[in-house]
Write a protein that holds these residues in place. Structure first.
Motif, PDB file in Angstrom:
ATOM      1  N   SER A  28       0.833  -1.201   0.000  1.00 49.26           N
ATOM      2  CA  SER A  28       0.000   0.000   0.000  1.00 49.26           C
ATOM      3  C   SER A  28       0.868   1.252   0.000  1.00 49.26           C
ATOM      4  N   TRP A  29       1.905   1.236   0.806  1.00 47.98           N
ATOM      5  CA  TRP A  29       2.834   2.366   0.881  1.00 47.98           C
ATOM      6  C   TRP A  29       3.542   2.563  -0.462  1.00 47.98           C
ATOM      7  N   LEU A  30       3.984   1.450  -1.071  1.00 44.91           N
ATOM      8  CA  LEU A  30       4.660   1.535  -2.362  1.00 44.91           C
ATOM      9  C   LEU A  30       3.755   2.172  -3.412  1.00 44.91           C
ATOM     10  N   ALA A  31       2.509   1.715  -3.490  1.00 48.78           N
ATOM     11  CA  ALA A  31       1.584   2.250  -4.489  1.00 48.78           C
ATOM     12  C   ALA A  31       1.307   3.731  -4.246  1.00 48.78           C
ATOM     13  N   ALA A  32       1.133   4.112  -2.977  1.00 52.06           N
ATOM     14  CA  ALA A  32       0.875   5.516  -2.651  1.00 52.06           C
ATOM     15  C   ALA A  32       2.078   6.389  -2.989  1.00 52.06           C
ATOM     16  N   ASP A  33       3.273   5.888  -2.703  1.00 52.96           N
ATOM     17  CA  ASP A  33       4.488   6.634  -2.998  1.00 52.96           C
ATOM     18  C   ASP A  33       4.643   6.827  -4.514  1.00 52.96           C
ATOM     19  N   ARG A  74      -2.878   9.150   0.992  1.00 57.21           N
ATOM     20  CA  ARG A  74      -2.713   7.693   0.913  1.00 57.21           C
ATOM     21  C   ARG A  74      -1.405   7.261   1.577  1.00 57.21           C
ATOM     22  N   VAL A  75      -0.347   8.029   1.369  1.00 52.86           N
ATOM     23  CA  VAL A  75       0.923   7.727   2.034  1.00 52.86           C
ATOM     24  C   VAL A  75       0.736   7.779   3.550  1.00 52.86           C
ATOM     25  N   GLY A  76       0.046   8.830   4.016  1.00 55.41           N
ATOM     26  CA  GLY A  76      -0.207   8.958   5.449  1.00 55.41           C
ATOM     27  C   GLY A  76      -1.000   7.784   5.992  1.00 55.41           C
ATOM     28  N   SER A  77      -1.982   7.320   5.239  1.00 59.78           N
ATOM     29  CA  SER A  77      -2.791   6.175   5.668  1.00 59.78           C
ATOM     30  C   SER A  77      -1.945   4.913   5.751  1.00 59.78           C
ATOM     31  N   ARG A  87       3.848   3.759  11.695  1.00 64.56           N
ATOM     32  CA  ARG A  87       4.713   4.948  11.592  1.00 64.56           C
ATOM     33  C   ARG A  87       3.843   6.184  11.806  1.00 64.56           C
ATOM     34  N   VAL A  88       3.447   6.375  13.055  1.00 61.04           N
ATOM     35  CA  VAL A  88       2.386   7.331  13.363  1.00 61.04           C
ATOM     36  C   VAL A  88       2.850   8.778  13.191  1.00 61.04           C
ATOM     37  N   ARG A  89       3.985   9.129  13.754  1.00 57.14           N
ATOM     38  CA  ARG A  89       4.425  10.530  13.658  1.00 57.14           C
ATOM     39  C   ARG A  89       4.733  10.956  12.224  1.00 57.14           C
ATOM     40  N   PRO A  90       5.414  10.127  11.419  1.00 58.10           N
ATOM     41  CA  PRO A  90       5.564  10.496  10.001  1.00 58.10           C
ATOM     42  C   PRO A  90       4.218  10.658   9.305  1.00 58.10           C
ATOM     43  N   SER A  91       3.244   9.820   9.679  1.00 56.08           N
ATOM     44  CA  SER A  91       1.908   9.949   9.094  1.00 56.08           C
ATOM     45  C   SER A  91       1.289  11.292   9.465  1.00 56.08           C
ATOM     46  N   LEU A  92       1.394  11.667  10.728  1.00 58.96           N
ATOM     47  CA  LEU A  92       0.853  12.954  11.181  1.00 58.96           C
ATOM     48  C   LEU A  92       1.525  14.102  10.436  1.00 58.96           C
ATOM     49  N   GLU A  93       2.842  14.013  10.313  1.00 60.62           N
ATOM     50  CA  GLU A  93       3.590  15.107   9.686  1.00 60.62           C
ATOM     51  C   GLU A  93       3.230  15.276   8.216  1.00 60.62           C
TER      52      GLU A  93
END
Length: 409
Positions: free
Chosen positions: A184-189, A210-213, A220-226
């Motif tokens: 999911s992260w790869l596709a969003a990136d 999508r990357v944040g999700s 990886r909560v803090r990177p998601s928030l940022e």
């Protein structure tokens, strides 16, 4: 399908690719007779180089030809099983854009057809038809990649890139639902990079969502928030002019996603601030809409009030917000959003010890959009919790749902 000979596996995947023996043979540079003998087991495949060529033509991982076939359970027909995951993975591993740098793409679907297919895929996702979507995604990914490569140096380049960016986002969302968070992260990136080529800030903003999700799902909560807050700040409406509806929608969804991340780390103050900002954006929008496939509006803000309360461990607040929600607005939401909400509220009820009502919420979600309940690992966890804490024999509908989902009573 267990332990099939490799020839039968080749025939199976050739059938799934809707290739005749002649077409398959032509793409391999072999004769139709050779293919027929391989599939019947008369001729052995004793060269790995040939097996890899076959896997490339069939666009599957070579392990699916050599290894044990994944068992496909009847109740999983509306979910994304491991066969579909591997097909999507194979499509994501293709680098047609680089190949096109050296030679022309042999085939590319017309862009009008691609637009219709992408719109249909979005609607399929938002109606929680994950099995249908999974079977369409590999081809849609390959077609979108081919179209992007074919139009790279034409006036349609940005349009083709826009479509590919959307397909990556659809894939990211679907993969996250079934627990394939790395993919999911790869596709969003990928969508972020393509969106920049498309020249669309809102598409890039939604790709960041999508990357944040995906980051949040990976823990990886803090990177998601940022990432959510940073991109939201860049898209924030400024100036005296009334902001556009699609801008408000993407901006609001980034804030809501940021609120979910803040809730995961227990930052209630940031949750309140971000929900307040999203609420203001929804009021400016003036209703619930589906701009850029966001389903953003006042009702979605209310759904996230419930969801963030659950993440903060305040099930009572989540249930109260659920009971006070605008019923008409909720009923107008698309099935995926509503069933997702029922799952959140089921968690809220378990937090306050009302497992009976939690079970009822799971059943409501299952009646509305079975795939949202039966395909998601989180729903399995909630149902297991309900069963474990139910005194005596569970109600027949819950027991039946558990049996269908493969959750032990």
């Amino acid at each position: 399908m267990d332990e099939l000979p490799i020839g039968r596996r080749v025939a199976y995947w050739r059938g799934r690719r809707k290739m005749s023996q002649q077409v398959f043979a032509d793409r391999l540079g072999k004769s139709k007779s050779w293919v027929d003998k391989v599939e019947r087991g008369v001729r052995r495949l004793d060269k790995f180089s040939v097996v890899y060529d076959i896997a490339d033509v069939l666009q599957v991982d070579v392990t699916l030809l050599l290894g044990k076939e994944v068992e496909r359970k009847p109740e999983a027909q509306n979910c994304i099983d491991q066969v579909e995951v591997e097909e999507i993975r194979a499509a994501l591993e293709r680098y047609d854009q680089m190949s096109a740098f050296f030679q022309a793409v042999p085939h590319s679907p017309p862009l009008p057809e691609m637009r219709k297919a992408v719109s249909h895929a979005w609607l399929t996702y938002q109606h929680a038809k994950y099995g249908v979507l999974a079977r369409a995604l590999p081809k849609l990914l390959r077609d979108a990649q081919a179209a992007d490569s074919a139009h790279a140096n034409s006036e349609e380049a940005s349009h083709a890139a826009h479509l590919l960016g959307q397909v990556y986002q659809i894939a990211s969302s679907a993969l996250r639902k079934v627990g394939e968070h790395e993919l999911s992260w790869l596709a969003a990136d990928r969508s972020i990079a393509v969106s920049q080529r498309a020249g669309d800030q809102l598409l890039a903003g939604l790709a960041s969502y999508r990357v944040g999700s995906a980051l949040l799902a990976l823990g990886r909560v803090r990177p998601s928030l940022e990432v959510n807050v940073n991109i939201a700040n860049r898209l924030a409406p400024v100036g005296p002019e009334r902001p556009k509806a699609d801008q408000l929608s993407v901006y609001g969804m980034l804030l809501l996603n940021g609120a979910m991340a803040a809730a995961r780390i227990g930052d209630a103050a940031t949750v309140r601030d971000l929900l307040c900002g999203a609420d203001q954006a929804s009021l400016e929008l003036g209703g619930d809409f589906n701009h850029y496939w966001t389903s953003f509006g006042p009702t979605n803000v209310q759904l996230h009030r419930c969801a963030t309360a659950v993440e903060l461990g305040d099930g009572r607040l989540a249930v109260e917000a659920h009971l006070s929600m605008d019923k008409a607005g909720f009923q107008a939401m698309l099935p995926e959003r509503r069933a997702h909400h029922y799952l959140d509220i089921a968690r809220g009820y378990t937090q306050i010890g009302d497992v009976e009502r939690a079970g009822e919420m799971l059943l409501e979600g299952d009646r509305l959009a079975p795939s949202e309940i039966r395909c998601r690992p989180l729903a399995h966890e909630v149902l297991s919790d309900v069963l474990r804490r139910t005194r005596g024999t569970p109600p027949a509908p819950i027991a039946e749902l558990a049996e269908q989902m493969g959750v032990g009573v």
